[in-house]
Design an enzyme around this catalytic site. Structure first.
Site, PDB file in Angstrom:
ATOM      1  N   HIS A  25      -5.828  56.763  -8.776  1.00 47.24           N
ATOM      2  CA  HIS A  25      -4.397  57.205  -9.339  1.00 47.24           C
ATOM      3  C   HIS A  25      -3.204  56.092  -7.796  1.00 47.24           C
ATOM      4  O   HIS A  25      -2.037  56.110  -8.851  1.00 47.24           O
ATOM      5  CB  HIS A  25      -4.213  57.810  -9.547  1.00 47.24           C
ATOM      6  N   GLU A  73     -17.730  38.707 -20.953  1.00 43.74           N
ATOM      7  CA  GLU A  73     -18.272  39.826 -20.171  1.00 43.74           C
ATOM      8  C   GLU A  73     -19.661  40.041 -19.945  1.00 43.74           C
ATOM      9  O   GLU A  73     -19.960  41.139 -19.207  1.00 43.74           O
ATOM     10  CB  GLU A  73     -17.031  41.388 -20.106  1.00 43.74           C
ATOM     11  N   ASP A 119     -16.368  42.608 -14.931  1.00 40.15           N
ATOM     12  CA  ASP A 119     -18.262  42.699 -15.283  1.00 40.15           C
ATOM     13  C   ASP A 119     -18.701  41.421 -15.939  1.00 40.15           C
ATOM     14  O   ASP A 119     -20.058  41.922 -15.580  1.00 40.15           O
ATOM     15  CB  ASP A 119     -17.780  43.725 -17.063  1.00 40.15           C
ATOM     16  N   CYS A 154      -9.083  37.976 -17.962  1.00 38.05           N
ATOM     17  CA  CYS A 154      -7.971  38.883 -17.497  1.00 38.05           C
ATOM     18  C   CYS A 154      -8.819  40.136 -16.282  1.00 38.05           C
ATOM     19  O   CYS A 154      -7.714  40.982 -16.278  1.00 38.05           O
ATOM     20  CB  CYS A 154      -7.701  39.665 -18.730  1.00 38.05           C
TER      21      CYS A 154
END
Length: 602
Positions: free
Chosen positions: A200, A442, A466, A513
């Site tokens: 975060h 992926e 991934d 992405c």
């Protein structure tokens, strides 16, 4: 007493670059150490009073968190404030309260010791989870623990909110509530011993534009208040007690960084088109709606990856259709007429367990996640799809399914989309009927079956994080083998090339992405252009740089480069090939390759 910098030795640390930029200044050490708790017993007569003190400490901690929630909402918006929801839920947990009280009664334990035993049991469970997101949630629990213990022991908390002059925050770990005190006028940068790019604190640092380096291991034990420090969020280097010569080097580097950033932003309104007129769609990655303006300000044309799971995780509960619809609609309207690509819930078995399931998987990364989860929980899937299709009536939306490994999964998901649209039509809702449906590439099986999958969908988007992890069989979180995680491995380039080729044969577009662009920067972007990708989606700060690179090369020359790269045996050979190209043909791009000023000087 302030110590003289010139009495101390310069020490260089290397961590994970979490947010770009360079900063130097004085250290402000955040007080995150846990207070010692003893196992001193209480008498039977003291039990009632000890329980009352425990309840009072919980109440005061709740008030603190409530105030922090208000401050964060006022400073950064309601969505950022939701990161405190998990703290408040932990504090409100009845099982935790009752277990603590029972320990006080049964063992005559003092409240601080009883609470520590109960909360540490939960902490141990979280810390042993393999999922990185849940490991980082353990920090939320630790933060609640520290606050409650301090209130029980009558200790005043010293946090970032006490900062009254410009400084660099140094901490073992930065929790979401720590970041409440982040004021741009005071916080120059932050560094922490723990954390990853998905923490975060790192996300908030990027969103408010301050440099950050995380994963520095034992750095906080070396840094002292008033020490001088340099933070290089571009390379991940942190210099403690820099020499005057090093400071001068970094002042020059900072000046250069600002000049480059300013120059790149002048491209904001220009198209991402190569010198020989190949246009590439350039969009942004977001987790929350408040990032939309930042993405647009950096020149993105739309959202190429909206990680919808963050909305669920921030709440800690499953949102309903209306709540999701309003949230998605606001983003679609902000971005219109450009598109928003919604990735449906990419959430693993561990992540969702606290809401709908108690099971814990041994290997969640290869387990019940992504499309596997949503197809087995069609109630959750349908609710999200209904909200997205309804939001699509207010702009352009795309839907993408993550973690696809077999064709049947795609067919089932598309069939559910059709059912959802039929339902919405029958119920007389407004909805988007022309929403493009795509999948993330992926997994190795998706690459191999790309020709078949391409016939089922409107687009592919390559999730490079991934894809690299699964293709090379490398756990990114395992430091012993992290050297094998290589985005420029020839096998990865061949996988991407194969995917793009099959997609274009079928007449669909292909984007990327993942963080491959961020990891490999200039070299990676040049190769991806030559590999024929039609769309890039990246973090806001990378968009101007990617646009600059696209506008500096021809598609033909990058294609030629890729043909040679695909014949290479190692990533080292690939890097050498592209470096030679940059030096010989496009030397103006050299200044965009991050370099550590000290090494460069030597």
């Amino acid at each position: 007493m302030k110590k003289k910098t010139d009495e101390k030795k310069e020490i260089i640390f290397n961590g994970i670059p979490a947010a770009p930029g360079i900063a130097f200044g004085e250290v402000f050490v955040v007080n995150v150490d846990e207070l010692p708790v003893n196992n001193e017993s209480i008498t039977d007569k003291e039990i009632k009073g000890e329980i009352a003190e425990f309840e009072d400490a919980l109440r005061r901690t709740g008030e603190e968190l409530g105030e922090l929630h208000k401050a964060l909402a006022a400073e950064m918006g309601e969505d950022h404030a939701k990161i405190l929801d998990s703290h408040i839920m932990i504090l409100a947990d009845e099982m935790m309260k009752e277990e603590t009280k029972e320990l006080i009664r049964a063992e005559n334990a003092n409240a601080a010791y009883a609470f520590t035993r109960v909360i540490d049991k939960t902490l141990t469970a979280f810390e042993h989870m393999e999922d990185q997101y849940l490991k980082e949630r353990a920090e939320d629990i630790k933060d609640v623990k520290r606050r409650v213990i301090r209130n029980l022991l009558g200790q005043k908390t010293e946090g970032i909110a006490n900062l009254r002059k410009k400084a660099i925050i140094v901490a073992k770990t930065l929790t979401p509530s720590d970041t409440v005190g982040f004021k741009r006028k005071y916080v120059l940068a932050f560094v922490s011993d723990t954390g990853g790019r998905t923490s975060h604190a790192a996300i908030i640092a990027k969103s408010i534009g301050i440099p950050a380096v995380v994963g520095l291991d034992q750095f906080s034990s070396h840094a002292k208040p008033y020490d001088q420090i340099i933070v290089d969020g571009l390379t991940g280097q942190v210099i403690l007690n820099p020499t005057p010569e090093t400071v001068e080097l970094y002042k020059e580097a900072l000046q250069k960084f600002k000049e480059i950033e300013k120059e790149l932003l002048t491209l904001k309104d220009y198209a991402a088109v190569t010198l020989d007129n190949r246009t590439i769609e350039l969009s942004g990655n977001i987790e929350m709606d408040e990032e939309v303006e930042n993405i647009i300000e950096h020149g993105a044309r739309g959202i190429g990856l909206f990680r919808t799971e963050y909305f669920f995780m921030m709440r800690g509960t499953l949102p309903g259709e209306e709540e999701q619809y309003r949230y998605y609609r606001s983003i679609v309207k902000k971005v219109a007429p450009d598109p928003v690509l919604f990735r449906t819930l990419d959430i693993g078995g561990d992540k969702i367990a606290k809401w709908v399931d108690d099971s814990v998987e041994n290997n969640p990364f290869m387990g019940w996640r992504g499309i596997r989860f949503t197809l087995s929980r069609k109630d959750i899937f349908r609710t999200q799809l209904r909200a997205i299709f309804r939001a699509a009536a207010h702009g352009r939306a795309r839907i993408m399914f993550p973690m696809v490994s077999v064709v049947d999964e795609v067919r089932q998901a598309i069939a559910i989309c059709d059912e959802v649209k039929d339902d919405l039509k029958r119920e007389r809702y407004q909805y988007g009927d022309d929403v493009e449906i795509g999948i993330m590439i992926e997994t190795p099986s998706a690459v191999v079956m790309a020709d078949v999958l391409a016939r089922e969908v409107d687009f592919f988007s390559i999730g490079s994080n991934d894809l690299v992890q699964y293709s090379l069989a490398v756990d990114r979180g395992n430091s012993r083998i992290s050297y094998l995680y290589d985005t420029l491995h020839p096998a990865i380039l061949r996988f991407i090339n194969s995917t793009v080729t099959e997609a274009h044969k079928a007449g669909i577009w292909v984007g990327l992405c993942g963080e491959m662009v961020a990891d490999a920067r200039v070299i990676g972007t040049i190769l991806l252009i030559g590999l024929g990708l039609d769309e890039f989606s990246a973090s806001a700060y990378l968009i101007p740089e990617i646009k600059k690179i696209i506008r500096s090369v021809t598609y033909d020359e990058t294609r030629s480069l890729v043909r040679k790269a695909l014949l290479m045996s190692t990533s080292g050979e690939v890097i050498e090939l592209v470096n030679r190209f940059i030096e010989d043909k496009r030397p103006e791009l050299l200044e965009y390759i991050p370099k550590d000023p000290i090494t460069e000087k030597r």
